[in-house]
Design a protein around this motif. Sequence first.
Motif: not given
Length: 307
Positions: A243-272
Amino acid sequence: MAPPLSPGSFLDALRDEGLIVVEVGDWEHHNRNHKGPWGPVHGVVIHHTVTSGSARTVQICRDGHAALPGPLCHGVITKDGRVHLVGYGRANHAGLGDPDVLRAVIAEKAPPIDDEATADGNRHFYGFECENLGDGKDPWPAAQLLAIEKVSAALCRRHGWSVRSVIRHLDWQPGKIDPRGIDWLAMRERITARLGHTTPLPPVPTPSRPVVDLSRLIAAAKSDPAKSGTPVTYKGVATVETALVDEGLLAKAYSDGHYGTATKKAMSEWQEECGYRGRKPGQPADGVPGRDSLSRLGKKHGFTVTS
């Protein structure tokens, strides 16, 4: 129990099937075996790379990236139908997947819907990445589809498996969509015909609406792989990342099923975007999902939130 083929037997199997194979560097010894066992093997997983350009694709699959070290597969199938061997042994390709799917592959039965991510796919599957953007528009050339057919048949033939031992990444790990754009029923029929089998193909299950458990997602977001060695994950992480990839907030390369730094940053942007900020003035949102922001994301991208 099926021990992995030796590198030489693996190479011979591919060439005997009529494939053009390119050996990349020290592929026979390039692996992640220090992270866990390799084998027994039970099947083949087909992926798409979300990249374009053969040389760049092969390099990424061999070397990996900051969030996921290489090799990212055993072989890369480029659009011209060549198979580039980039590693052999444990590779970062399948990740954690559904143990019920693994049991189905072992039993050579129709796989169930994947709704869990706890079984080690990197240990039990050969993996092939296919050069494709994965947007549903990038074409799959005939030469590339033929190579996928031959690669799958080659390993099934050597191990005595049927087409039921060949699965897509989307069959294995919740939230994955690869290899997007392939008519999988037609591909399974092609592999079956190449093997000379006539066993009726099991139906492909229809995915249900994903459900994301908020408490488990929070645990994944707060986990520290640097301390544990293995990140906490489960099916909901991949669903949210898609979903974050589809929002343009997360690069597909980091969509690997692990809630890493990139995912946390993307979720932060969505929260904002949802109006949330950090606890202190000027501080960004923390990227640990809350019910409201996650529910808004789920409503927009087709998943349900539960606790």
